[in-house]
Each structure stands twice: as structure tokens, then as C-alpha cells.
Write a protein that holds these residues in place. Structure first.
Motif, PDB file in Angstrom:
ATOM      1  N   THR A  31      30.808  37.938  50.081  1.00 12.26           N
ATOM      2  CA  THR A  31      30.338  39.162  50.720  1.00 12.26           C
ATOM      3  C   THR A  31      31.510  39.850  51.408  1.00 12.26           C
ATOM      4  N   GLY A  32      31.327  41.098  51.751  1.00 12.40           N
ATOM      5  CA  GLY A  32      32.407  41.811  52.407  1.00 12.40           C
ATOM      6  C   GLY A  32      31.959  43.090  53.061  1.00 12.40           C
ATOM      7  N   THR A  33      32.763  43.518  54.021  1.00 11.79           N
ATOM      8  CA  THR A  33      32.567  44.807  54.674  1.00 11.79           C
ATOM      9  C   THR A  33      33.882  45.564  54.588  1.00 11.79           C
ATOM     10  N   ILE A  34      33.859  46.716  53.947  1.00 12.31           N
ATOM     11  CA  ILE A  34      35.069  47.502  53.731  1.00 12.31           C
ATOM     12  C   ILE A  34      34.907  48.843  54.434  1.00 12.31           C
ATOM     13  N   GLU A  35      35.868  49.155  55.284  1.00 11.48           N
ATOM     14  CA  GLU A  35      35.824  50.426  56.018  1.00 11.48           C
ATOM     15  C   GLU A  35      36.867  51.394  55.470  1.00 11.48           C
ATOM     16  N   ASN A  36      36.552  52.686  55.548  1.00 12.47           N
ATOM     17  CA  ASN A  36      37.458  53.750  55.120  1.00 12.47           C
ATOM     18  C   ASN A  36      37.955  53.534  53.692  1.00 12.47           C
ATOM     19  N   ALA A  37      37.042  53.120  52.829  1.00 11.04           N
ATOM     20  CA  ALA A  37      37.407  52.835  51.438  1.00 11.04           C
ATOM     21  C   ALA A  37      37.692  54.119  50.674  1.00 11.04           C
ATOM     22  N   PRO A  38      38.702  54.108  49.815  1.00  9.64           N
ATOM     23  CA  PRO A  38      38.970  55.272  48.967  1.00  9.64           C
ATOM     24  C   PRO A  38      37.950  55.328  47.838  1.00  9.64           C
ATOM     25  N   SER A  39      38.027  56.331  47.010  1.00  6.51           N
ATOM     26  CA  SER A  39      37.114  56.417  45.876  1.00  6.51           C
ATOM     27  C   SER A  39      37.546  55.422  44.804  1.00  6.51           C
ATOM     28  N   GLY A  40      36.586  54.968  44.019  1.00  2.00           N
ATOM     29  CA  GLY A  40      36.902  54.008  42.962  1.00  2.00           C
ATOM     30  C   GLY A  40      35.965  52.830  43.007  1.00  2.00           C
ATOM     31  N   GLU A  41      36.470  51.666  42.617  1.00  2.00           N
ATOM     32  CA  GLU A  41      35.618  50.496  42.556  1.00  2.00           C
ATOM     33  C   GLU A  41      36.386  49.226  42.901  1.00  2.00           C
ATOM     34  N   ILE A  42      35.636  48.191  43.188  1.00  2.00           N
ATOM     35  CA  ILE A  42      36.204  46.871  43.459  1.00  2.00           C
ATOM     36  C   ILE A  42      36.030  46.035  42.199  1.00  2.00           C
ATOM     37  N   SER A  67      28.110  42.381  47.968  1.00  2.00           N
ATOM     38  CA  SER A  67      27.704  40.984  47.853  1.00  2.00           C
ATOM     39  C   SER A  67      27.717  40.582  46.383  1.00  2.00           C
ATOM     40  N   TYR A  68      28.197  39.368  46.117  1.00  2.00           N
ATOM     41  CA  TYR A  68      28.252  38.890  44.726  1.00  2.00           C
ATOM     42  C   TYR A  68      28.206  37.362  44.750  1.00  2.00           C
ATOM     43  N   GLU A  69      27.422  36.798  43.861  1.00  2.00           N
ATOM     44  CA  GLU A  69      27.287  35.343  43.800  1.00  2.00           C
ATOM     45  C   GLU A  69      27.928  34.817  42.524  1.00  2.00           C
ATOM     46  N   VAL A  70      28.730  33.758  42.673  1.00  2.00           N
ATOM     47  CA  VAL A  70      29.376  33.142  41.509  1.00  2.00           C
ATOM     48  C   VAL A  70      28.934  31.687  41.406  1.00  2.00           C
ATOM     49  N   ALA A  71      28.762  31.226  40.183  1.00  2.83           N
ATOM     50  CA  ALA A  71      28.408  29.828  39.936  1.00  2.83           C
ATOM     51  C   ALA A  71      29.692  29.026  39.777  1.00  2.83           C
ATOM     52  N   LEU A  72      29.814  27.952  40.543  1.00  6.23           N
ATOM     53  CA  LEU A  72      31.034  27.142  40.524  1.00  6.23           C
ATOM     54  C   LEU A  72      30.733  25.705  40.120  1.00  6.23           C
ATOM     55  N   GLU A  73      31.544  25.192  39.240  1.00  5.45           N
ATOM     56  CA  GLU A  73      31.484  23.779  38.875  1.00  5.45           C
ATOM     57  C   GLU A  73      32.724  23.039  39.350  1.00  5.45           C
ATOM     58  N   ALA A  74      33.723  23.802  39.810  1.00  2.00           N
ATOM     59  CA  ALA A  74      34.997  23.203  40.229  1.00  2.00           C
ATOM     60  C   ALA A  74      35.737  24.197  41.106  1.00  2.00           C
ATOM     61  N   PRO A  75      36.764  23.780  41.818  1.00  2.00           N
ATOM     62  CA  PRO A  75      37.575  24.705  42.610  1.00  2.00           C
ATOM     63  C   PRO A  75      38.144  25.800  41.705  1.00  2.00           C
ATOM     64  N   THR A  76      38.047  27.041  42.152  1.00  2.00           N
ATOM     65  CA  THR A  76      38.436  28.162  41.301  1.00  2.00           C
ATOM     66  C   THR A  76      39.067  29.268  42.134  1.00  2.00           C
ATOM     67  N   PHE A  77      40.059  29.956  41.557  1.00  2.00           N
ATOM     68  CA  PHE A  77      40.712  31.087  42.215  1.00  2.00           C
ATOM     69  C   PHE A  77      40.128  32.405  41.703  1.00  2.00           C
ATOM     70  N   TYR A  78      39.932  33.331  42.633  1.00  2.00           N
ATOM     71  CA  TYR A  78      39.415  34.651  42.303  1.00  2.00           C
ATOM     72  C   TYR A  78      40.314  35.723  42.924  1.00  2.00           C
ATOM     73  N   GLU A  79      40.133  36.948  42.449  1.00  2.00           N
ATOM     74  CA  GLU A  79      40.887  38.072  43.001  1.00  2.00           C
ATOM     75  C   GLU A  79      39.973  39.287  43.112  1.00  2.00           C
ATOM     76  N   LEU A  80      40.047  39.935  44.270  1.00  2.00           N
ATOM     77  CA  LEU A  80      39.362  41.207  44.480  1.00  2.00           C
ATOM     78  C   LEU A  80      40.408  42.313  44.440  1.00  2.00           C
ATOM     79  N   ASN A  81      40.307  43.168  43.436  1.00  2.00           N
ATOM     80  CA  ASN A  81      41.193  44.324  43.344  1.00  2.00           C
ATOM     81  C   ASN A  81      40.469  45.487  43.994  1.00  2.00           C
ATOM     82  N   MET A  82      40.898  45.820  45.208  1.00  2.00           N
ATOM     83  CA  MET A  82      40.199  46.832  45.999  1.00  2.00           C
ATOM     84  C   MET A  82      40.748  48.224  45.689  1.00  2.00           C
ATOM     85  N   TYR A  83      40.104  48.887  44.747  1.00  2.00           N
ATOM     86  CA  TYR A  83      40.427  50.287  44.433  1.00  2.00           C
ATOM     87  C   TYR A  83      41.866  50.473  43.951  1.00  2.00           C
TER      88      TYR A  83
END
Length: 368
Positions: A31-42, A67-83
């Protein structure tokens, strides 16, 4: 791919994913809270075999939350590209994670929940600080090259080697501060496995105990096993090749002395630029028991012999004239030159990739 190591400052990090099933088999909420976000997508991506795979695009609600839910079976790395303006890397396993960021304040990133993701912030800061120093050195280096200022170039090379050494110490300190968090896998790519083999070997063994059969750890164990024969303290593998006269010479013929195995070639500019330094140190320390065993990766005898004469290389030289397919290059896992190994009188490896000031410092340590 360029096989020659010049003045290399930039160190790249690879983020890994873990693909084998473990005890945990549940979902993790991002989950996350983003303030003053530019136009575009995450854009949310998962790292698989060091490559990011896009999972989905996320949209903020009217309150700036996602908010986004991911199914995990093992330790995993993710990346959020914010706009396309901010990358946030997450290490997820059993804990939910909350991300808070205000685009009007670059220092505002805060992560709650996942301890492994909090550890990632240490790595991010380390990388940013290091990259700033790298950029400063690069600017100075290119200016010195433009001015043809050889003294400045040598000084920058010295500073670069000191920076790399200090960086290794800082990376290890950060990893040690993480305990047994799998986030340390993201930092291990900042270390030079040739020089930090024992540390990496110990770390991977520890993580393997907590996360058994994890894909990335299994792969790292295999890679380290391949490198083990060339780790510090091991007996240097035998090299048996012809010299310019066609006589077969063995590395072990020099047993009883400190020997630097020097992989080089006539066509390799950085190798040729380093040769005067090696000549000077050889002349200074040969009476104390220092020898050089040159292994050329040339293709022709003419170029090899001509370079030996031009550079005044009076020590033992061997080559099978097979470029990087040389038996010695394959045995020592050489993918770029110049490359060196320093071995003690018993034939044990005590140094790697020493040249310039680092070679002098090591010889002073050994002989003075």
C-alpha cells in the motif's frame, strides 16, 4: 563486449528474485500514499533472474492512495516506478509494506512494515552516495584526459582505487547491519567477488540456512563454487605454456618467490600503459624475491615479441597465442585484461588485480 579494463569507476548492482517454494505461502499487501504526484502511472515490476518483469500499473485514488496484493512463495524483490521520476525497490517476504512519498520533497520517502524493505533503503543511500563520488571522479578524469595531464590522471586513478576499497568496506558494514535479511542479496552485487570471496561465501552460506533452496542463493552458491579454486589462500593453478623461444615453462618453476601472474597483450592499451610501473617495481624488488610471470593473450608471435622488446619486459613470458581462448585464461577465468594474481613462495594466492599504487602498496607490505 569490451574485454579491456581501463579506469573503471561505475559499479552496477543486480537485484535478484527467489523462485523456489518455501514454508511461507501467502499474500503480501503493498500500500502507499503519494502526495503531489505528477501525471502518469505507477508501474509495479518483479525481479526475475535480475530482470524486471512488469506485473501491473497502479492508480491512486482521490486521497492519493494505492493498494496491491502479491502472492509470494519465496523472498522476492519488487520495484515501483513512480511516474518515471522515482524508483522505489522493495524486498518482500512475509510482511506487508506501506510506502509514503511526497514528490515535493525528495527526502520524504518512508517505508513501514516490511523490515527487509527498510533494509533496502540503506543500500539505496549507499549507492547514491557512491554514485555522487563516482560522477565527481569521472568529471575530473575526463578533464585530465582532455588536458593530457598525466599526473592528474595518475592521481585520479589512485583516488578511484581508494574509493573502491572504501566502498567495499562500507558495503560489508551495511550488509553486516542487516543481520540475516535477504535484502543483503541486493547489496552483494556491489562487491568484487575476486577480492571479497570469503565474505560473500560466508554470507551466502548464512542466507542459505534461513532460505534453503531459494533460486538466487542456489545460483550464487554455484558461482562461488566455480570461483573457489581461485580464492585467496588457494594454491594457484599450474600454468604450463611456451615462451617466445618455444620452450615450455611452468609457473611452478618460480616456486619459492613472490610471483605476480600478469595477464596482458600487445593490443591492450591499459596493459601497455601499466608496463612501465611493473618494470620499475620489478627492478626495485627482484633482488628481494619478486618475480613476474607474464601470460600474453596475443594472437601472433610477432606482436607479442615486439611488445616485450618495446616495453623492456625482462621477466618470464609465456603464451599459446590463443587470445581469450588461452588455456591459462580459461583456467584463471580471465574475461578482461589487465588482470593479475600475486602468489606467495608456497604458491598460494595472496592478491588479485593489483596494479599501480595498489601493487606498490602490496609489495611494500610483503618486502619492507
Amino acid at each position: 563486449m569490451n574485454r579491456i579494463n581501463g579506469v573503471v569507476f561505475l559499479v552496477l548492482i543486480s537485484f535478484f528474485s527467489c523462485g523456489q517454494k518455501q514454508a511461507n505461502d501467502g499474500n503480501v499487501l503493498i500500500t502507499g500514499t503519494i502526495e503531489n504526484a505528477p501525471s502518469g502511472e505507477i508501474i509495479l515490476s518483479q525481479f526475475t533472474d535480475s530482470r524486471p518483469i512488469v506485473l501491473d500499473t497502479l492508480q491512486l485514488d482521490k486521497k492519493g492512495k494505492f493498494s496491491y496484493e502479491v502472492a509470494l512463495e519465496a523472498p522476492t524483490f519488487y520495484e515501483l516506478n513512480m511516474y518515471g521520476e522515482k524508483l522505489i525497490r522493495l524486498a518482500l517476504y512475509k510482511e506487508d509494506v506501506k510506502v509514503n512519498y511526497d514528490f515535493s520533497n525528495p527526502e520524504s520517502l518512508a517505508i513501514e512494515g516490511s523490515q527487509d524493505s527498510k533494509e533496502m533503503l540503506k543500500i539505496e543511500q549507499l549507492m547514491e552516495d557512491y554514485q555522487t563520488k563516482v560522477n565527481q571522479l569521472n568529471e575530473s578524469y575526463y578533464q585530465a584526459m582532455s588536458d593530457n595531464d598525466t599526473e592528474a590522471i595518475k592521481q585520479i586513478q589512485t583516488e578511484a582505487m581508494a574509493l573502491e576499497s572504501n566502498q567495499s568496506s562500507e558495503v560489508k558494514n551495511v550488509i553486516n547491519s542487516m543481520g540475516d535479511s535477504f535484502a543483503s542479496l541486493a547489496a552483494i552485487g556491489l562487491l568484487n567477488p575476486k577480492n571479497e570471496f570469503q565474505f560473500m561465501d560466508s554470507l551466502v552460506a548464512k542466507l542459505d540456512g534461513k532460505y534453503p533452496e531459494t533460486k538466487t542463493i542456489v545460483q550464487l552458491k554455484q558461482q562461488l563454487d566455480e570461483m573457489r579454486v581461485l580464492s585467496m589462500g588457494q594454491i594457484a593453478p599450474e600454468i604450463e605454456l611456451p615462451n617466445p623461444e618455444g620452450e615450455t615453462v611452468k609457473l611452478s618453476d618460480l616456486r619459492g618467490k613472490y610471483v605476480m601472474i600478469d595477464f596482458w597483450a600487445a593490443w591492450c592499451k591499459p596493459c601497455r600503459e601499466e608496463n612501465p610501473n611493473v618494470v620499475a617495481l620489478y627492478n626495485e624488488y627482484k633482488e628481494k624475491g619478486f618475480e613476474v610471470f607474464g601470460v600474453s593473450l596475443d594472437r601472433t608471435k610477432e606482436a607479442w615479441v615486439e611488445a616485450i622488446a618495446e616495453d623492456g619486459l625482462t621477466w618470464t613470458q609465456v603464451s599459446d597465442l590463443k587470445y581469450f581462448n588461452s588455456a591459462a585464461a580459461e583456467l584463471y577465468q580471465i574475461s578482461a585484461i589487465p588482470a593479475t594474481y600475486l602468489i606467495d613462495p608456497d604458491g598460494k594466492i595472496i592478491g588479485k588485480d593489483l596494479r599501480g599504487p595498489s601493487l606498490r602498496a602490496k609489495l611494500e607490505e610483503v618486502f619492507d
